[in-house]
Design a protein around this motif. Sequence first.
Motif, PDB file in Angstrom:
ATOM      1  N   GLU A  44      -6.286  -2.614   6.318  1.00 15.45           N
ATOM      2  CA  GLU A  44      -5.047  -1.886   5.949  1.00 15.45           C
ATOM      3  C   GLU A  44      -4.436  -2.981   5.174  1.00 15.45           C
ATOM      4  O   GLU A  44      -3.865  -2.636   4.712  1.00 15.45           O
ATOM      5  N   ASP A  45      -4.361  -4.594   5.061  1.00  8.81           N
ATOM      6  CA  ASP A  45      -4.464  -5.315   4.114  1.00  8.81           C
ATOM      7  C   ASP A  45      -4.505  -5.121   2.637  1.00  8.81           C
ATOM      8  O   ASP A  45      -4.391  -5.266   1.630  1.00  8.81           O
ATOM      9  N   VAL A  97      -6.309  -2.459   1.091  1.00  9.53           N
ATOM     10  CA  VAL A  97      -5.722  -1.285   1.581  1.00  9.53           C
ATOM     11  C   VAL A  97      -4.655  -1.281   0.221  1.00  9.53           C
ATOM     12  O   VAL A  97      -5.122  -0.601  -0.334  1.00  9.53           O
ATOM     13  N   GLU A  98      -3.720  -1.455   1.927  1.00  6.99           N
ATOM     14  CA  GLU A  98      -2.214  -1.720   0.654  1.00  6.99           C
ATOM     15  C   GLU A  98      -2.028  -3.054  -0.935  1.00  6.99           C
ATOM     16  O   GLU A  98      -1.469  -2.568  -1.463  1.00  6.99           O
ATOM     17  N   THR A  99      -3.351  -3.990  -0.499  1.00 10.76           N
ATOM     18  CA  THR A  99      -3.079  -4.696  -1.511  1.00 10.76           C
ATOM     19  C   THR A  99      -4.092  -4.030  -3.213  1.00 10.76           C
ATOM     20  O   THR A  99      -3.414  -3.770  -4.102  1.00 10.76           O
ATOM     21  N   ALA A 100      -5.019  -2.985  -2.878  1.00 12.53           N
ATOM     22  CA  ALA A 100      -5.211  -2.438  -4.306  1.00 12.53           C
ATOM     23  C   ALA A 100      -4.805  -1.486  -3.920  1.00 12.53           C
ATOM     24  O   ALA A 100      -4.303  -1.050  -5.610  1.00 12.53           O
ATOM     25  N   GLY A 101      -3.425  -0.946  -3.654  1.00  7.96           N
ATOM     26  CA  GLY A 101      -2.436   0.277  -4.017  1.00  7.96           C
ATOM     27  C   GLY A 101      -1.717  -0.498  -4.138  1.00  7.96           C
ATOM     28  O   GLY A 101      -1.706   0.465  -5.829  1.00  7.96           O
ATOM     29  N   ASN A 102      -1.368  -1.737  -4.222  1.00  8.68           N
ATOM     30  CA  ASN A 102      -0.538  -2.087  -5.386  1.00  8.68           C
ATOM     31  C   ASN A 102      -1.170  -3.042  -6.667  1.00  8.68           C
ATOM     32  O   ASN A 102      -0.157  -2.639  -7.410  1.00  8.68           O
ATOM     33  N   TYR A 107      -3.288  -0.965  -8.048  1.00 14.04           N
ATOM     34  CA  TYR A 107      -3.273   0.490  -8.597  1.00 14.04           C
ATOM     35  C   TYR A 107      -1.694   0.943  -9.605  1.00 14.04           C
ATOM     36  O   TYR A 107      -1.883   0.952 -10.712  1.00 14.04           O
ATOM     37  N   ASP A 108      -0.613   0.495  -8.912  1.00 19.59           N
ATOM     38  CA  ASP A 108       0.205   0.807  -9.232  1.00 19.59           C
ATOM     39  C   ASP A 108       0.667  -0.018 -10.014  1.00 19.59           C
ATOM     40  O   ASP A 108       1.591   0.797 -11.305  1.00 19.59           O
TER      41      ASP A 108
END
Length: 91
Positions: free
Chosen positions: A70-71, A73-78, A80-81
């Motif tokens: 989960e961490d 995925v969250e880091t990858a999302g950040n 990406y954003d």
Amino acid sequence: MNATKFWAVFTIGVAAGAAVALLYAPQTGEKTRRQVRRKLEDASDYVRDTADTIGDRASKAYKAGRGAVEDAVETAGNVYDAAAKRVQSIV
């Protein structure tokens, strides 16, 4: 033969040897049966406790792994954003 199979076969051999020794011991059958029953109950308790311990450890490992994913995925999302914002600012 790998180490796991070796120890499994060794343990089975020791248990079989102990069972034969108990059966041929110079004591009454009733005493031997009580002793065998007691040892089987002890083994059952040990297996149950070990299974509970393994289950607890597996549950903790699963939770830790899930948290790490989960961490990530969250880091990858950040990331990406942030990259998307930079691309938008360039275009």
